[in-house]
Scaffold this active site. Structure first.
Site, mmCIF file in Angstrom:
data_model
loop_
_atom_site.group_PDB
_atom_site.id
_atom_site.type_symbol
_atom_site.label_atom_id
_atom_site.label_comp_id
_atom_site.label_asym_id
_atom_site.label_seq_id
_atom_site.Cartn_x
_atom_site.Cartn_y
_atom_site.Cartn_z
ATOM 1 N N ASP A 139 0.859 -1.191 0.000
ATOM 2 C CA ASP A 139 0.000 0.000 0.000
ATOM 3 C C ASP A 139 0.892 1.236 0.000
ATOM 4 O O ASP A 139 1.628 1.465 0.952
ATOM 5 C CB ASP A 139 -0.898 -0.029 1.245
ATOM 6 N N ARG A 141 -0.198 4.386 -0.284
ATOM 7 C CA ARG A 141 -0.921 5.621 0.015
ATOM 8 C C ARG A 141 -0.367 6.335 1.246
ATOM 9 O O ARG A 141 0.027 5.704 2.207
ATOM 10 C CB ARG A 141 -2.413 5.320 0.233
HETATM 11 N N1 LIG Z 1 -2.808 -2.121 -6.106
HETATM 12 C C1 LIG Z 1 -4.081 -2.468 -5.990
HETATM 13 N N2 LIG Z 1 -4.965 -1.536 -5.634
HETATM 14 C C2 LIG Z 1 -6.238 -1.910 -5.498
HETATM 15 C C3 LIG Z 1 -6.668 -3.228 -5.730
HETATM 16 N N3 LIG Z 1 -8.000 -3.267 -5.523
HETATM 17 C C4 LIG Z 1 -8.371 -2.017 -5.159
HETATM 18 N N4 LIG Z 1 -7.319 -1.192 -5.145
HETATM 19 C C5 LIG Z 1 -7.256 0.213 -4.756
HETATM 20 O O1 LIG Z 1 -7.393 0.253 -3.356
HETATM 21 C C6 LIG Z 1 -7.912 1.526 -2.966
HETATM 22 C C7 LIG Z 1 -9.033 1.291 -1.976
HETATM 23 O O2 LIG Z 1 -8.468 0.702 -0.852
HETATM 24 P P1 LIG Z 1 -9.081 -0.458 -0.030
HETATM 25 O O3 LIG Z 1 -7.944 -1.298 0.457
HETATM 26 O O4 LIG Z 1 -10.178 -1.147 -0.826
HETATM 27 O O5 LIG Z 1 -9.820 0.193 1.183
HETATM 28 P P2 LIG Z 1 -9.245 1.304 2.152
HETATM 29 O O6 LIG Z 1 -9.458 2.610 1.477
HETATM 30 O O7 LIG Z 1 -7.866 0.979 2.596
HETATM 31 O O8 LIG Z 1 -10.141 1.102 3.432
HETATM 32 P P3 LIG Z 1 -11.633 1.479 3.717
HETATM 33 O O9 LIG Z 1 -11.621 2.857 4.296
HETATM 34 O O10 LIG Z 1 -12.106 0.478 4.682
HETATM 35 O O11 LIG Z 1 -12.368 1.410 2.404
HETATM 36 C C8 LIG Z 1 -8.322 2.223 -4.235
HETATM 37 O O12 LIG Z 1 -7.296 3.164 -4.559
HETATM 38 C C9 LIG Z 1 -8.336 1.098 -5.265
HETATM 39 O O13 LIG Z 1 -8.022 1.555 -6.571
HETATM 40 C C10 LIG Z 1 -5.706 -4.201 -6.094
HETATM 41 O O14 LIG Z 1 -5.985 -5.377 -6.274
HETATM 42 N N5 LIG Z 1 -4.424 -3.768 -6.224
#
Ligand SMILES: Nc1nc2c(ncn2[C@@H]2O[C@H](COP(=O)(O)OP(=O)(O)OP(=O)(O)O)[C@@H](O)[C@H]2O)c(=O)[nH]1
Ligand SMILES: [Zn+2]
Length: 210
Positions: A139, A141
């Protein structure tokens, strides 16, 4: 900037400036859309607010990371689209709240790399393994980019809609009081079961009631 938040202004890495705002009528009522620009990268972020959010009372808030496939293209590989809709609906039910739409596509690796990661997942990798095989952390971010946006909106205390404890930790680190976590478990389907299980097992997401 009218900031109730004590933040280290010498840190320009995550600086985001406000540019303009407008009305945004939606399926869930009328929001105000605030446009922001990340100084170092030029990346554009938006916040949708409803009601008075700068009165010092806790604000129902969501940090939503961009997911083109889930938010706009109806993908069932993840839970993003239903989470986005549910968050806006919850805010509209209260008549007050804020959703920060952060341009962190693919947990920060970008859309094309997310497609690469999905291709690896089609071959058997899980969401974390796929990122790692591409040379990225699980991750990428950095939620500190929310700091200036929340300050501009006059928000210092939130009830955060999330299952991700890292968002709560980062908000606390940047001086935001998280008075409550509001769970956001929606959009589970046969295509994203493994994805959600991996998030719980490897990324620390909370899907239970605690
Ligand atoms: N690298 C990658 N990114 C993903 C994948 N699936 C979703 N994403 C990205 O993950 C992000 C969303 O994150 P999530 O992990 O679903 O949820 P979160 O934001 O951490 O947590 P919540 O607040 O609970 O929704 C978005 O930027 C999506 O584009 C994947 O398989 N691989
Ligand atoms: Zn998604």
């Amino acid at each position: 900037m009218n900031s109730p938040v004590a933040s280290d202004l010498s840190d320009s890495t995550h600086a985001v400036t406000f540019v303009a705002k407008c009305k945004l009528p939606t399926e869930w009522g009328e929001f105000t859309m605030h446009g922001f620009e990340e100084v170092a990268t030029g990346r554009e972020h938006v916040a949708l607010t409803m009601g008075e959010v700068d009165d010092g009372l806790p604000v129902l808030a969501r940090l939503h990371s961009e997911c083109l496939t889930g938010d706009a293209l109806f993908s069932r590989r993840c839970d993003c689209g239903p989470q986005l809709a549910a968050a806006l609906e919850a805010i509209s039910r209260e008549g007050r709240g804020a959703l920060l739409y952060l341009r962190q596509e693919g947990r920060g690796i970008g859309l094309i790399n997310k497609i690469r990661a999905y291709q690896l997942q089609d071959g058997g990798a899980d969401t974390v393994e796929a990122n790692e095989q591409l040379g990225f952390p699980a991750d990428m971010r950095d939620f500190r980019i929310a700091r200036d946006m929340l300050a501009e909106l006059g928000i210092a205390r939130v009830r955060l809609l999330t299952n991700n404890p890292r968002k709560i930790a980062t908000l606390r680190e940047i001086g935001i009081e998280v008075v409550e976590r509001v769970r956001l478990v929606v959009g589970k389907n046969v295509h994203n079961e493994r994805y959600l299980a991996t998030k719980a097992a490897k990324l620390g997401h909370l899907f239970g009631d605690e």
